[in-house]
Design a protein around this motif. Structure first.
Motif, PDB file in Angstrom:
ATOM      1  N   UNK A  67       0.840  -1.204   0.000  1.00  0.00           N
ATOM      2  CA  UNK A  67       0.000   0.000   0.000  1.00  0.00           C
ATOM      3  C   UNK A  67       0.870   1.246   0.000  1.00  0.00           C
ATOM      4  N   UNK A  68       0.230   2.395  -0.195  1.00  0.00           N
ATOM      5  CA  UNK A  68       0.938   3.664  -0.104  1.00  0.00           C
ATOM      6  C   UNK A  68       0.096   4.677   0.652  1.00  0.00           C
ATOM      7  N   UNK A  69       0.754   5.681   1.165  1.00  0.00           N
ATOM      8  CA  UNK A  69       0.071   6.721   1.921  1.00  0.00           C
ATOM      9  C   UNK A  69      -0.778   7.567   0.977  1.00  0.00           C
TER      10      UNK A  69
ATOM     11  N   UNK B   2      16.058   3.053   6.685  1.00  0.00           N
ATOM     12  CA  UNK B   2      16.637   4.276   6.132  1.00  0.00           C
ATOM     13  C   UNK B   2      17.268   3.984   4.772  1.00  0.00           C
ATOM     14  N   UNK B   3      16.964   4.827   3.789  1.00  0.00           N
ATOM     15  CA  UNK B   3      17.505   4.661   2.457  1.00  0.00           C
ATOM     16  C   UNK B   3      16.649   3.822   1.538  1.00  0.00           C
ATOM     17  N   UNK B   4      15.585   3.184   2.067  1.00  0.00           N
ATOM     18  CA  UNK B   4      14.690   2.369   1.248  1.00  0.00           C
ATOM     19  C   UNK B   4      13.434   3.159   0.898  1.00  0.00           C
ATOM     20  N   UNK B   5      12.893   2.943  -0.298  1.00  0.00           N
ATOM     21  CA  UNK B   5      11.640   3.574  -0.690  1.00  0.00           C
ATOM     22  C   UNK B   5      10.434   2.754  -0.252  1.00  0.00           C
ATOM     23  N   UNK B   6      10.646   1.471   0.026  1.00  0.00           N
ATOM     24  CA  UNK B   6       9.600   0.611   0.579  1.00  0.00           C
ATOM     25  C   UNK B   6      10.274  -0.569   1.260  1.00  0.00           C
ATOM     26  N   UNK B   7       9.571  -1.216   2.202  1.00  0.00           N
ATOM     27  CA  UNK B   7      10.200  -2.321   2.926  1.00  0.00           C
ATOM     28  C   UNK B   7      10.394  -3.541   2.035  1.00  0.00           C
TER      29      UNK B   7
ATOM     30  N   UNK C 198       5.497   4.220   0.645  1.00  0.00           N
ATOM     31  CA  UNK C 198       5.006   2.848   0.552  1.00  0.00           C
ATOM     32  C   UNK C 198       5.432   2.010   1.757  1.00  0.00           C
ATOM     33  N   UNK C 199       4.498   1.174   2.231  1.00  0.00           N
ATOM     34  CA  UNK C 199       4.802   0.174   3.252  1.00  0.00           C
ATOM     35  C   UNK C 199       4.073  -1.111   2.877  1.00  0.00           C
ATOM     36  N   UNK C 200       4.212  -2.135   3.716  1.00  0.00           N
ATOM     37  CA  UNK C 200       3.469  -3.391   3.544  1.00  0.00           C
ATOM     38  C   UNK C 200       2.633  -3.627   4.793  1.00  0.00           C
ATOM     39  N   UNK C 201       1.458  -4.181   4.583  1.00  0.00           N
ATOM     40  CA  UNK C 201       0.534  -4.449   5.688  1.00  0.00           C
ATOM     41  C   UNK C 201       0.103  -5.910   5.636  1.00  0.00           C
ATOM     42  N   UNK C 202       0.190  -6.599   6.759  1.00  0.00           N
ATOM     43  CA  UNK C 202      -0.335  -7.947   6.900  1.00  0.00           C
ATOM     44  C   UNK C 202      -1.711  -7.827   7.535  1.00  0.00           C
TER      45      UNK C 202
END
Length: 271
Positions: free
Chosen positions: A16-18, A57-62, A125-129
């Motif tokens: 997902x993204x904000x 830090x330094x990543x655009x998404x996990x 962007x992140x990930x959600x379980x």
């Protein structure tokens, strides 16, 4: 049941993204996530539990592995690649818009979740379980009072506020509930949507650290209604354990009528 149905797991990883964020109190930030993946997401309401993965830090998404064996692969990742993971409650879910809300407490210790949320902007962007809509039943929520429950006790600090708000919003109008909420200051107090007969006691720490016993002190001084209670307690781990001990040993609640969860640990981290 078909082979496809049997293969569906209760929880699925969603990318997902904000979409937007909103400060709903000085220390509470609501972040709305969106994305096409959420068409397959579901929520049972109440205290629906999900897990969020945050980029390093330094990543655009996990970096989170995909596939049925993802969790073992995730645990085996080196520390410099494995993303921080924290547990949250769904504060709002709109299937049609494919949007999901999560409320973050902005802690002074600036842990990974608080630090990320404080700087979150649209497109991050992140990930959600979260629960998979194809799986029956929906799992991952704990508020389950028995049919013969006469009244409900809800207690927690600000980290439990999203879950307590969700429980109250789904509570039927014939239910009687007593709610105790501990927050850092009166500025964190807000109206709670509920159709039931609810008495809410707000407790302000006046800026002092959480876990100091305010919930236990207030509940110890409170006379309970007659009838069979169901208690739901969450927040700082030490405070929650002490409160559960009081309810079972001194108030005589049956252990199976008390749900308790340490959402966080003073001086430590809980995933």
């Amino acid at each position: 049941m078909t082979t496809t149905e049997a293969a569906v797991q209760p929880y699925t990883l969603f990318r997902v993204e904000v979409v937007r964020s909103e400060r709903i109190s000085p220390r509470m930030l609501r972040v709305t996530f969106g994305g096409p993946d959420l068409a397959r997401c579901a929520s049972a309401g109440h205290d629906q539990r999900i897990k969020l993965f945050f980029p390093l830090d330094g990543q655009t998404e996990p970096i989170v592995p995909a596939g049925p064996g993802w969790f073992g692969e995730f645990r085996a990742m080196p520390d410099d690649l494995r993303p921080p993971i924290r547990t949250f409650t769904i504060s709002g879910f709109r299937t049609g818009q494919r949007e999901l809300d999560v409320d973050f407490v902005l802690h002074g210790d600036l842990g990974p979740a608080s630090r990320w949320a404080g700087g979150a902007k649209p497109g991050d962007r992140i990930a959600i379980l979260a629960p998979d809509a194809r799986h029956t039943p929906i799992t991952g929520y704990e508020y389950k009072p028995g049919a013969d429950t006469d009244w409900t006790l809800l207690a927690g600090d600000e980290t439990a506020l999203p879950a307590i708000a969700g429980i109250l919003s789904a509570m039927p109008d014939d239910r009687h509930a007593m709610v105790f909420l501990e927050v850092s200051s009166p500025r964190e107090m807000r109206p709670l949507d509920c159709a039931a007969r609810v008495h809410v006691t707000w407790l302000s720490r006046g800026g002092a650290p959480a876990g100091g016993g305010a919930l236990l002190d207030a509940i110890t001084r409170t006379e309970f209604p007659s009838g069979r209670p169901y208690a739901w307690v969450a927040g700082e781990s030490g405070a929650v354990v002490a409160l559960r001990r009081h309810l079972v040993r001194e108030r005589g609640l049956d252990k199976k009528d008390v749900y308790f969860s340490g959402y966080w640990l003073l001086g430590g981290a809980i995933e």
